[in-house]
Design an enzyme around this catalytic site. Sequence first.
Site, PDB file in Angstrom:
ATOM      1  N   GLU A   1      -5.194  16.661 -14.890  1.00 33.01           N
ATOM      2  CA  GLU A   1      -6.234  17.417 -13.871  1.00 33.01           C
ATOM      3  C   GLU A   1      -4.509  18.526 -13.293  1.00 33.01           C
ATOM      4  O   GLU A   1      -5.615  19.383 -13.081  1.00 33.01           O
ATOM      5  CB  GLU A   1      -5.929  16.217 -12.742  1.00 33.01           C
ATOM      6  CG  GLU A   1      -7.353  16.099 -13.073  1.00 33.01           C
ATOM      7  CD  GLU A   1      -8.812  16.738 -13.121  1.00 33.01           C
ATOM      8  OE1 GLU A   1      -9.054  17.565 -13.015  1.00 33.01           O
ATOM      9  OE2 GLU A   1      -9.009  16.605 -14.034  1.00 33.01           O
TER      10      GLU A   1
ATOM     11  N   TYR B   1      -7.742  15.732  -5.596  1.00 33.94           N
ATOM     12  CA  TYR B   1      -7.287  15.156  -6.550  1.00 33.94           C
ATOM     13  C   TYR B   1      -5.349  16.175  -7.015  1.00 33.94           C
ATOM     14  O   TYR B   1      -4.400  15.138  -7.470  1.00 33.94           O
ATOM     15  CB  TYR B   1      -7.534  14.352  -7.643  1.00 33.94           C
ATOM     16  CG  TYR B   1      -7.115  13.541  -8.751  1.00 33.94           C
ATOM     17  CD1 TYR B   1      -6.828  12.853  -8.701  1.00 33.94           C
ATOM     18  CD2 TYR B   1      -7.231  14.079  -9.704  1.00 33.94           C
ATOM     19  CE1 TYR B   1      -6.135  11.452  -9.091  1.00 33.94           C
ATOM     20  CE2 TYR B   1      -6.626  13.346 -10.983  1.00 33.94           C
ATOM     21  CZ  TYR B   1      -5.414  11.806 -10.609  1.00 33.94           C
ATOM     22  OH  TYR B   1      -5.356  11.410 -11.776  1.00 33.94           O
TER      23      TYR B   1
ATOM     24  N   SER C   1      -1.067  14.121 -14.563  1.00 34.99           N
ATOM     25  CA  SER C   1      -2.073  14.493 -14.818  1.00 34.99           C
ATOM     26  C   SER C   1      -2.555  15.421 -15.495  1.00 34.99           C
ATOM     27  O   SER C   1      -1.962  16.654 -15.260  1.00 34.99           O
ATOM     28  CB  SER C   1      -3.122  13.242 -14.256  1.00 34.99           C
ATOM     29  OG  SER C   1      -4.980  14.066 -14.280  1.00 34.99           O
TER      30      SER C   1
ATOM     31  N   ASP D   1       0.868  -0.663   0.263  1.00 35.36           N
ATOM     32  CA  ASP D   1      -0.091  -0.443   0.161  1.00 35.36           C
ATOM     33  C   ASP D   1       0.596   1.399  -0.327  1.00 35.36           C
ATOM     34  O   ASP D   1       1.715   1.578   0.523  1.00 35.36           O
ATOM     35  CB  ASP D   1      -0.980  -0.502   1.133  1.00 35.36           C
ATOM     36  CG  ASP D   1      -2.223   0.560   1.268  1.00 35.36           C
ATOM     37  OD1 ASP D   1      -1.552   2.475   0.334  1.00 35.36           O
ATOM     38  OD2 ASP D   1      -3.024   0.431   1.201  1.00 35.36           O
TER      39      ASP D   1
HETATM   40  P1  NAP Z   1      -7.577   2.931 -11.348  1.00 35.07           P
HETATM   41  O1  NAP Z   1      -8.321   3.053 -12.784  1.00 35.07           O
HETATM   42  O2  NAP Z   1      -7.793   4.105 -10.645  1.00 35.07           O
HETATM   43  O3  NAP Z   1      -6.486   2.127 -10.398  1.00 35.07           O
HETATM   44  C1  NAP Z   1      -5.497   2.851  -9.988  1.00 35.07           C
HETATM   45  C2  NAP Z   1      -4.682   1.844  -8.614  1.00 35.07           C
HETATM   46  O4  NAP Z   1      -4.219   2.539  -8.075  1.00 35.07           O
HETATM   47  C3  NAP Z   1      -5.857   0.390  -8.636  1.00 35.07           C
HETATM   48  O5  NAP Z   1      -4.603  -0.749  -8.834  1.00 35.07           O
HETATM   49  C4  NAP Z   1      -5.821   0.545  -6.790  1.00 35.07           C
HETATM   50  O6  NAP Z   1      -5.693  -0.669  -6.219  1.00 35.07           O
HETATM   51  C5  NAP Z   1      -4.264   1.417  -6.607  1.00 35.07           C
HETATM   52  N1  NAP Z   1      -4.940   2.348  -5.195  1.00 35.07           N
HETATM   53  C6  NAP Z   1      -5.284   2.823  -4.750  1.00 35.07           C
HETATM   54  N2  NAP Z   1      -5.117   2.885  -3.662  1.00 35.07           N
HETATM   55  C7  NAP Z   1      -3.861   2.844  -3.345  1.00 35.07           C
HETATM   56  C8  NAP Z   1      -2.491   2.885  -2.132  1.00 35.07           C
HETATM   57  N3  NAP Z   1      -2.991   2.904  -0.851  1.00 35.07           N
HETATM   58  N4  NAP Z   1      -2.182   1.656  -2.245  1.00 35.07           N
HETATM   59  C9  NAP Z   1      -1.616   1.144  -3.064  1.00 35.07           C
HETATM   60  N5  NAP Z   1      -2.390   1.612  -4.828  1.00 35.07           N
HETATM   61  C10 NAP Z   1      -3.641   1.893  -4.426  1.00 35.07           C
HETATM   62  O7  NAP Z   1      -6.390   4.221 -12.490  1.00 35.07           O
HETATM   63  P2  NAP Z   1      -5.862   4.119 -13.768  1.00 35.07           P
HETATM   64  O8  NAP Z   1      -7.037   4.756 -14.860  1.00 35.07           O
HETATM   65  O9  NAP Z   1      -5.256   3.275 -13.985  1.00 35.07           O
HETATM   66  O10 NAP Z   1      -4.769   5.344 -13.589  1.00 35.07           O
HETATM   67  C11 NAP Z   1      -3.371   5.254 -12.883  1.00 35.07           C
HETATM   68  C12 NAP Z   1      -2.389   6.129 -12.597  1.00 35.07           C
HETATM   69  O11 NAP Z   1      -2.588   7.103 -14.097  1.00 35.07           O
HETATM   70  C13 NAP Z   1      -3.351   6.839 -11.699  1.00 35.07           C
HETATM   71  O12 NAP Z   1      -2.321   7.456 -11.001  1.00 35.07           O
HETATM   72  C14 NAP Z   1      -4.174   7.799 -11.771  1.00 35.07           C
HETATM   73  O13 NAP Z   1      -4.559   9.186 -11.134  1.00 35.07           O
HETATM   74  C15 NAP Z   1      -3.151   8.364 -13.180  1.00 35.07           C
HETATM   75  N6  NAP Z   1      -4.126   8.948 -14.315  1.00 35.07           N
HETATM   76  C16 NAP Z   1      -5.481   8.601 -15.275  1.00 35.07           C
HETATM   77  C17 NAP Z   1      -5.237   9.173 -15.911  1.00 35.07           C
HETATM   78  C18 NAP Z   1      -6.147   7.985 -16.788  1.00 35.07           C
HETATM   79  O14 NAP Z   1      -7.457   9.150 -17.523  1.00 35.07           O
HETATM   80  N7  NAP Z   1      -6.714   7.047 -16.321  1.00 35.07           N
HETATM   81  C19 NAP Z   1      -5.234  10.341 -16.591  1.00 35.07           C
HETATM   82  C20 NAP Z   1      -3.831  10.836 -15.674  1.00 35.07           C
HETATM   83  C21 NAP Z   1      -3.202  10.414 -14.854  1.00 35.07           C
HETATM   84  P3  NAP Z   1      -7.353  -1.068  -6.038  1.00 35.07           P
HETATM   85  O15 NAP Z   1      -7.509  -2.267  -7.808  1.00 35.07           O
HETATM   86  O16 NAP Z   1      -6.791  -1.894  -4.966  1.00 35.07           O
HETATM   87  O17 NAP Z   1      -8.264  -0.015  -5.927  1.00 35.07           O
HETATM   88  N1  GDD Z   2     -17.291  10.665 -12.876  1.00 34.07           N
HETATM   89  C1  GDD Z   2     -18.314  11.433 -13.784  1.00 34.07           C
HETATM   90  N2  GDD Z   2     -19.955  10.636 -13.636  1.00 34.07           N
HETATM   91  N3  GDD Z   2     -18.042  12.518 -14.604  1.00 34.07           N
HETATM   92  C2  GDD Z   2     -19.477  12.880 -15.053  1.00 34.07           C
HETATM   93  C3  GDD Z   2     -20.219  12.917 -15.072  1.00 34.07           C
HETATM   94  C4  GDD Z   2     -20.744  11.747 -14.169  1.00 34.07           C
HETATM   95  O1  GDD Z   2     -21.876  10.775 -13.697  1.00 34.07           O
HETATM   96  N4  GDD Z   2     -21.012  13.633 -15.427  1.00 34.07           N
HETATM   97  C5  GDD Z   2     -20.969  13.825 -15.582  1.00 34.07           C
HETATM   98  N5  GDD Z   2     -18.875  13.827 -15.610  1.00 34.07           N
HETATM   99  C6  GDD Z   2     -18.643  15.330 -16.294  1.00 34.07           C
HETATM  100  C7  GDD Z   2     -17.061  15.283 -14.870  1.00 34.07           C
HETATM  101  O2  GDD Z   2     -17.747  16.405 -14.647  1.00 34.07           O
HETATM  102  C8  GDD Z   2     -16.122  15.515 -15.628  1.00 34.07           C
HETATM  103  O3  GDD Z   2     -16.218  17.012 -16.420  1.00 34.07           O
HETATM  104  C9  GDD Z   2     -16.168  14.542 -17.359  1.00 34.07           C
HETATM  105  O4  GDD Z   2     -17.290  14.162 -17.399  1.00 34.07           O
HETATM  106  C10 GDD Z   2     -14.895  13.590 -16.626  1.00 34.07           C
HETATM  107  O5  GDD Z   2     -15.368  13.377 -15.684  1.00 34.07           O
HETATM  108  P1  GDD Z   2     -14.243  11.676 -15.023  1.00 34.07           P
HETATM  109  O6  GDD Z   2     -14.888  10.650 -16.395  1.00 34.07           O
HETATM  110  O7  GDD Z   2     -15.148  11.865 -13.512  1.00 34.07           O
HETATM  111  O8  GDD Z   2     -12.670  12.145 -15.546  1.00 34.07           O
HETATM  112  P2  GDD Z   2     -12.034  13.432 -14.903  1.00 34.07           P
HETATM  113  O9  GDD Z   2     -11.392  14.325 -15.886  1.00 34.07           O
HETATM  114  O10 GDD Z   2     -12.110  13.896 -13.912  1.00 34.07           O
HETATM  115  O11 GDD Z   2     -10.485  12.843 -13.867  1.00 34.07           O
HETATM  116  C11 GDD Z   2     -10.131  11.187 -14.889  1.00 34.07           C
HETATM  117  O12 GDD Z   2      -8.532  11.585 -15.961  1.00 34.07           O
HETATM  118  C12 GDD Z   2      -7.751  13.112 -15.489  1.00 34.07           C
HETATM  119  C13 GDD Z   2      -6.811  12.933 -16.471  1.00 34.07           C
HETATM  120  O13 GDD Z   2      -7.599  14.425 -16.885  1.00 34.07           O
HETATM  121  C14 GDD Z   2      -9.659  10.136 -13.390  1.00 34.07           C
HETATM  122  O14 GDD Z   2      -8.726   9.276 -14.286  1.00 34.07           O
HETATM  123  C15 GDD Z   2      -7.628  11.485 -12.874  1.00 34.07           C
HETATM  124  O15 GDD Z   2      -6.665  10.212 -12.715  1.00 34.07           O
HETATM  125  C16 GDD Z   2      -6.871  11.849 -14.368  1.00 34.07           C
HETATM  126  O16 GDD Z   2      -6.400  12.384 -14.044  1.00 34.07           O
END
Ligand code: NAP
Ligand code: GDD
Length: 329
Positions: free
Chosen positions: A133, A155, A131, A64
């Site tokens: 973000e 975040y 990210s 963790d």
């Molecule tokens: P995800 O599906 O939410 O996976 C997150 C991972 O982190 C899971 O394996 C989760 O484990 C693990 N985790 C959560 N809390 C933890 C803890 N306390 N200690 C160790 N591991 C922990 O995210 P993802 O979409 O694959 O994204 C991977 C990374 O890229 C994240 O850091 C995310 O913030 C970043 N990121 C994602 C995006 C995107 O669009 N997907 C974009 C930019 C950056 P569990 O399975 O047990 O929950």
């Molecule tokens: N989750 C969610 N649920 N989002 C919604 C909804 C809903 O019902 N309705 C509208 N949205 C809008 C959110 O307000 C946001 O503007 C957009 O959809 C995308 O939301 P998410 O899919 O939750 O992604 P995110 O952009 O906030 O964050 C993801 O992307 C980031 C990179 O830019 C995550 O994967 C982050 O971990 C990652 O860093």
Amino acid sequence: MNKKAFITGITGQDGSYLTEFLISKGYEVHGIMRRSSAFNTERIDHLMDNEEIMNKKLFMYYGDLADGTNLSRLLEKIKPDEIYNLGAQSHVRVSFDIPVYTGDITGMGTTRLLEAVRETQIKTKFYQASSSELYGLAQEVPQKETTPFYPRSPYGAAKLYAYWMAVNYRESYNMFACNGILFNHESPRRGGTFVTKKITRALANIAAKKQDKLFLGNLDAKRDWGYAKDYVEAMWMMLQQDKPDDYVIATGETHSVKEFLQEAFSYVGLDWNKYVEIDPRYFRPAEVDLLIGDATKAKEKLGWVPKTNFKELVKIMVDADLKEAGVNK
Ligand code: NAP
Ligand code: GDD
């Protein structure tokens, strides 16, 4: 000798694709998973159940990001060539509900891991999952590596701290640390509470007549959505360079949530307006309105370009969910 990679967040969307990719490159992959009362390895079960892979190419440990002692012990034992820090509380909306926990895991967890590298003095390369973000209230369009950051959520703020810690360890301790500033990337393995997967799963259930309403928040937000499988390759490419650096990874195309709905529903011949209702519970205290990335640096220095466009991504996700729901298109 095969290279060894250590992955936090291996059970997540990106962790699962990265593990498949690294194994295909001949790596030995070591990952940590959280102890959970329910199964949390669904995305990598196909690897863990494979006798040719489990305990030969893939090794799993409990761990963790809250527990720095365990991280040090594991790094000392494994001595990985590459570390991918993908673990995080990664949900933006949820981070407003649990800001302290998000800061501890998404922010401080990165420092714990960087400290474990420093303490053990292992020679390794470090990838930090930064990210888009970070850009939050975007100060420039499109966003690139030099665009000023303005995070809009706990975040985003936690990721900002983690970003700078990776830069700081690079500059202070000469560590090979890279930030991949990844814009949104999705796939059939995307967590069900992120908007794309929420839409495609609900659409499949609507087509299967198991659901008749989909509750969403802000439909006007715009995101630069790419395919997770393309993006994990960029993470690896960053660590194969001679020098550590930070890179934006994006498609350069932006679409609103409404456009995602339109593309997905029209693909199966349905009108989204008939099914979608707005629920203010999904609004965020502060929203990120527009993200669109410029990945020119990644193209020029890494040779990385996205292979999957928006339309193809939507199709991949809808097809996977229709199959899951037992609907023949
Ligand atoms: P995800 O599906 O939410 O996976 C997150 C991972 O982190 C899971 O394996 C989760 O484990 C693990 N985790 C959560 N809390 C933890 C803890 N306390 N200690 C160790 N591991 C922990 O995210 P993802 O979409 O694959 O994204 C991977 C990374 O890229 C994240 O850091 C995310 O913030 C970043 N990121 C994602 C995006 C995107 O669009 N997907 C974009 C930019 C950056 P569990 O399975 O047990 O929950
Ligand atoms: N989750 C969610 N649920 N989002 C919604 C909804 C809903 O019902 N309705 C509208 N949205 C809008 C959110 O307000 C946001 O503007 C957009 O959809 C995308 O939301 P998410 O899919 O939750 O992604 P995110 O952009 O906030 O964050 C993801 O992307 C980031 C990179 O830019 C995550 O994967 C982050 O971990 C990652 O860093």
